[in-house]
Write an enzyme that holds these catalytic residues in place. Sequence first.
Site, PDB file in Angstrom:
ATOM      1  CG  ASP B  99     -19.743  27.104  14.563  1.00  0.00           C
ATOM      2  OD1 ASP B  99     -19.637  26.883  13.350  1.00  0.00           O
ATOM      3  OD2 ASP B  99     -18.780  27.279  15.319  1.00  0.00           O
ATOM      4  CG  HIS B 141     -17.647  24.109  22.910  1.00  0.00           C
ATOM      5  ND1 HIS B 141     -16.437  24.459  23.456  1.00  0.00           N
ATOM      6  CD2 HIS B 141     -17.365  23.214  21.933  1.00  0.00           C
ATOM      7  CE1 HIS B 141     -15.458  23.804  22.827  1.00  0.00           C
ATOM      8  NE2 HIS B 141     -16.003  23.032  21.897  1.00  0.00           N
ATOM      9  N   GLY B 149     -20.275  26.314  19.578  1.00  0.00           N
ATOM     10  CA  GLY B 149     -19.533  25.147  19.120  1.00  0.00           C
ATOM     11  C   GLY B 149     -20.341  23.861  19.047  1.00  0.00           C
ATOM     12  CG  ASP B 176     -13.602  18.120  22.545  1.00  0.00           C
ATOM     13  OD1 ASP B 176     -14.620  17.460  22.289  1.00  0.00           O
ATOM     14  OD2 ASP B 176     -13.158  19.007  21.817  1.00  0.00           O
ATOM     15  CG  HIS B 178     -12.614  22.030  19.993  1.00  0.00           C
ATOM     16  ND1 HIS B 178     -13.172  20.913  19.422  1.00  0.00           N
ATOM     17  CD2 HIS B 178     -12.153  22.797  18.992  1.00  0.00           C
ATOM     18  CE1 HIS B 178     -13.060  21.002  18.102  1.00  0.00           C
ATOM     19  NE2 HIS B 178     -12.441  22.143  17.816  1.00  0.00           N
ATOM     20  CG  ASP B 264     -12.869  17.068  19.109  1.00  0.00           C
ATOM     21  OD1 ASP B 264     -12.381  16.626  20.168  1.00  0.00           O
ATOM     22  OD2 ASP B 264     -13.633  18.062  19.084  1.00  0.00           O
ATOM     23  CE1 TYR B 303     -17.942  17.788  15.736  1.00  0.00           C
ATOM     24  CE2 TYR B 303     -15.689  18.001  16.509  1.00  0.00           C
ATOM     25  CZ  TYR B 303     -17.040  18.234  16.676  1.00  0.00           C
ATOM     26  OH  TYR B 303     -17.482  18.898  17.785  1.00  0.00           O
TER      27      TYR B 303
HETATM   28 ZN   LIG Z   1     -14.135  19.420  20.328  1.00  0.00          ZN
END
Ligand SMILES: [Zn+2]
Lengths: 817, 485
Positions: B99, B141, B149, B176, B178, B264, B303
């Site tokens: 990643d 991350h 990440g 985010d 995530h 994202d 993304y």
């Molecule tokens: Zn993210």
Amino acid sequence: MAANMYRVGDCVYFETSSTSPYQIRRIEELNKTPSGNVEAKVMCFYRRRDLPNPLIQLADKHQLAQSEDSPIAMKLKKICLKTPVGEEQAAQAVLDPALAAMEEESSELPGTDGLAPKQRHQAKHRELFLSRHVETLPATHIRGKCTVTLLNETESLLSYLNKDDAFFYCLVFDPSQKTLLADKGEIRVGSRYQTEVTNLLKDGEEDVRVNEELETLVWTPEHGLTDRQIDQFLVVSRSVGTFARALDCSSSVKQPSLHMSAAAASRDITLFHAMDTLHKSGYSIESALSSLVPASGPVLCRDEMEEWSASEANLFEEALDKYGKDFADIRQDFLPWKTLKNLVEYYYMWKTTDRYVQQKRVKAVEAESKLKQVYIPNYNKPNPALITSNSSSGKTAPAVLNGGTNGTAGVAPGQLCASCQVTNSTQWYTWGPQHLQYRLCGTCWQYWKKYGGLKVKTAGVFGETEVEVAKGPRGEGEDTALSVSHRPHRCTVLNCAKEFKLRAHLARHVATAHGSGEGARPVMKTRAAFYLRASPFTRLARRLTRALRRPRHYARSPFSPINLQQVKHECSIAMAGLGGAELRAAGAAGAGAARVRGPVGAVAARLAAARGTPVPAARHDWLTLTPKDAMPAPPHVAFPKPPKAPDGSLMYERVLSRAEIEARRAEAAPAQPLKRRAYDDINGLDRGGPGRSSLEGAAPPPAKRPNKHPAPMQRPSREQYAAMCARAQATGQPLPAHVFTHVNGKPTNISGRGGRRHVISWMDAPDDLYFRATETAKAARRNLSCGELRRGARAPWRAMRGGACKAAAPLQLVILD
Amino acid sequence: MAMQPHSKKRVCYYYDSDIGNYYYGQGHPMKPHRIRMTHNLLLNYGLYRKMEIYRPHKATADEMTKFHSDDYIRFLRSIRPDNMSEYNKQMQRFNVGEDCPVFDGLYEFCQLSAGGSVAAAVKLNKQASEICINWGGGLHHAKKSEASGFCYVNDIVLGILELLKYHQRVLYIDIDVHHGDGVEEAFYTTDRVMTVSFHKYGEYFPGTGDLRDIGAGKGKYYAVNIPLRDGMDDESYESIFVPIISKVMETFQPSAVVLQCGADSLTGDRLGCFNLTVRGHGRCVELVKRFGLPFLLVGGGGYTIRNVSRCWTYETSVALGVEIANELPYNDYFEYFGPDFKLHISPSNMSNQNTPEYLEKIKNRLFENLRMLPHAPGVQVQAIPEDAVNDESEDEDKVDKDERMPQSEKDKRITGDGELSDSEDEGEGGRRDNRSYRTPQPRKRPRLDKDGSTIKDEIKSEDSKDDVKNISSVEEPKKEMAPNP
Ligand SMILES: [Zn+2]
Ligand SMILES: [Zn+2]
Ligand SMILES: [Zn+2]
């Protein structure tokens, strides 16, 4: 319309078999095949019924633990958190006494949000297990949408039950490894993970940080210029750029028209440069203008787009075609005079060109096979399980039960819905193994297809009669005998998990592949063991209905159908108007409450009188038992007591099966060369056994019916047994199985005797449940009175009383599952 | 600029023109190019000229090891695509490879990203700005000794560490899609930083961010996680964002905020699963901005790059309090924005699995946790009359005392664009030197929500011009003393 549009990411039902429940899948990709069909690449969710039992039990406990903070709960959480847990571990974990204790505690708690038992039962149908398993299915097998969400602790399971097609999951199941894992990461605590927190600056303490060292000002809004002035300056710099291109020989080649030069001069690089110039000139338009046209000539800003020659661009496209976007390789093999940054910048600009757009269009056509959504109309074809109206009166095909000794369901399910017991439904579906003749009403069928279970916990046959499934220490209603039969037979030996269509195949596999393995445990389920537990109402019905007046007949032929409608009808007439007490009385009366016949002396006297014998008035000497030592010894014992094993049990001779008898008959013929023998048969335990030579012939071919411990032809003499036992003890080897097994034809496990464990021959086992008596169990048994023992044997589901029960606590049930 | 519904703030923006040319590798979804696309949009929208634009320094290893471990940074500094094979073991240890690939200029990229956030934090500390933006940052991350990440160096943690020199309590908000695990983990045991993350939870990277993860030790209850499901739309996002953030502001009383604006969470993101529009995403920026605290905006995930640059452009305009046209201006990457070439995007018809009941339950549980917070220590409340004069010198004096800002620093402060003159959207009681957010007195507010939401009402009334006064009065909280360190 929207309901029938299935998009990537949707969770859907898939029908892969008309008789089993839908499969729940999530669409990952939709692809058009060359033949025009649509294939869905899907991710699998598994239902509880798809998981091995130990994992289900562990999952349930894990669930319980989530709401607790006790040390046990923490322990349990850890089991599942860190690494995937396999079946073996799960089975061990579940046996952990601490966990078992938790289980008991929690069963008293209202449990899952204080749901009613029925709701709790149904909630289990809504639980799924996520997997990373991906498969491809034809999109036409889609049968509707559903939702699958990670269960949140704030949610009540009721919120799922109240919604159609709503499922939840907590754990991740790996179908190939047969492991469970919690879908949860972990925030780690410790100095290796946390940062040291900066202290507030103390009074007078100076901050070492100075902005000037950390940044360079490129533009400030405190410029005193109006928007208009800035815009004007930008136009001027673009004009300068256009003029500069007119003067520049190299660019005139590439930009034959004035328009194109102007466009090139309008790119962002010129604008950024203009802004920089303004800033550097202190936001004085005048000095900024002069720095746009220094003595060397008008300023010319060119980005990669303009910098690159046509041949370089062609090279790039060629390279891109060949290497993809591996710019390092492209640079090395095609454009070594460019830097990597040149390439990246050019690439992103090149994407705005017509050339790229054209390529993209080509690719788009190629990518057309990848769909974002697909329209699947409602599926209207009738399910083959649907009973058409002319056959709905009930099939009379001969149905044969297993023939098990304590078989049940002698009552054919007849016209009732096996789940909700209704008799009226517009649609009926046959359900379950054909010979059981179960049927489901339309609603229950839909429920079964979607949720993989029945609405009600048990497949009730009549009234409150329950068909219970003897299962693990914790009978779980989920997995009825019926659903078991839908599963492929899967090897449960760790890291094997091969699947077989027939149980026999599995049996052979286990015997050949793992048969002698140290860790091999009795793993087979020969057939579902179940027994009929007659409820008071059933008993009452037996008394009240004429249809059931021939109990012996039904007992002998459990497969002959009983007209349930009639039974019901008669019952309702007979029971009409009766109160609870009266019903109880009726049941008790019918149950053959003992007739009062008086003391045995009086009966004897009456019998004597009936014969005309004179009655001895005073003492009934003839009724007094002869003392044992005074009994005359028989000259010949027809059935001599067999010898005793070291543990005190009697050693009976094994009753030969028909196959064995036939084999023996064959033995009479000249001995055939043995083709193949399992390792054990050569090096195994039977070596010292008497009559070895004759044994080999007695064993049927291993492939068909593995029998590791064939019984000796003749019962050894006492002396022979004694010698065997002594040898076994001396060598620390267990005795040959046949020395211990076959009490009542049921094999017992003799593990725990030290040395190697035995795999019992499950094919011989008439039942898959057997009781392994430990020393404590035996001791407990001795504490029971004869009557208690009998009662226990007759009503095995009933708890033993008081002290005996406590003493028997460590009893061990071994389940062959 | 006519009347703005937003207030004008001094905005500093950090950007290095090299950032767009770092390339994670073929097929990798993380594209620093999106930051350049944003930058070009900002220029052509005319937002560029309204901000202070800075080129950040390259953060040094010393600066990075304020959080990261020495050996990890040393590793990042030495690893290159051409010497990777010598570092197999370390790559595994530091989770670099899959990643988080090794790419050309990796370390420089980290330096620029971190340098921007650190410089921005220092800028806020010196009160040289009210809002700082670093779209090159937000790599939430990254762990102390581990890449994760697509993130290598956690610029956010470094920035917050800088802010902690001047601020007793710093609030971190993460929108985010995530979970902001790197930041949460870094501050998991401290009560000086509260991390609040809104994210998709369940079968999703990075797997952390459960409702039950609330911090540990002294930091217990200082980690707030809002686990969400697929399909979050603008409306439901706001319905959970507003009450949670209001409650957090009320109970935690931070004196600085960092907002990670991972894009994202937008609809149609290549890796995301939410259904937010640019407007809904930007709404969060707007809401946080209203609290008037020193405010650091960083980037993050994102993304589907055309939408990322749309989003961050819009959010820059929100930070500036400037309205921009829906029609995108021509720029180098104009073709990326076809076929509509508009700023705003429409949500998809994906279903929202977050029911109002679900969100309500999550909210209530989080409220329970927030109630466990001790009353913010050392904060004295000093209500000031509503019509207090917008007297800057008085303000500055107080600030001086409280914040111990050297006189030289104060002198260097730059007056914001129209900051004093544009009083129509500041309200008469407008102040911008609030060092800590307090629930405003309910005097001008129509009513106080039961659940303690303090900004809901104004949001509803935001569009009507008649309510401007109401808005500003709420927006500009009452003056109070700064927290004692
Ligand atoms: Zn993210
Ligand atoms: Zn039914
Ligand atoms: Zn196997």
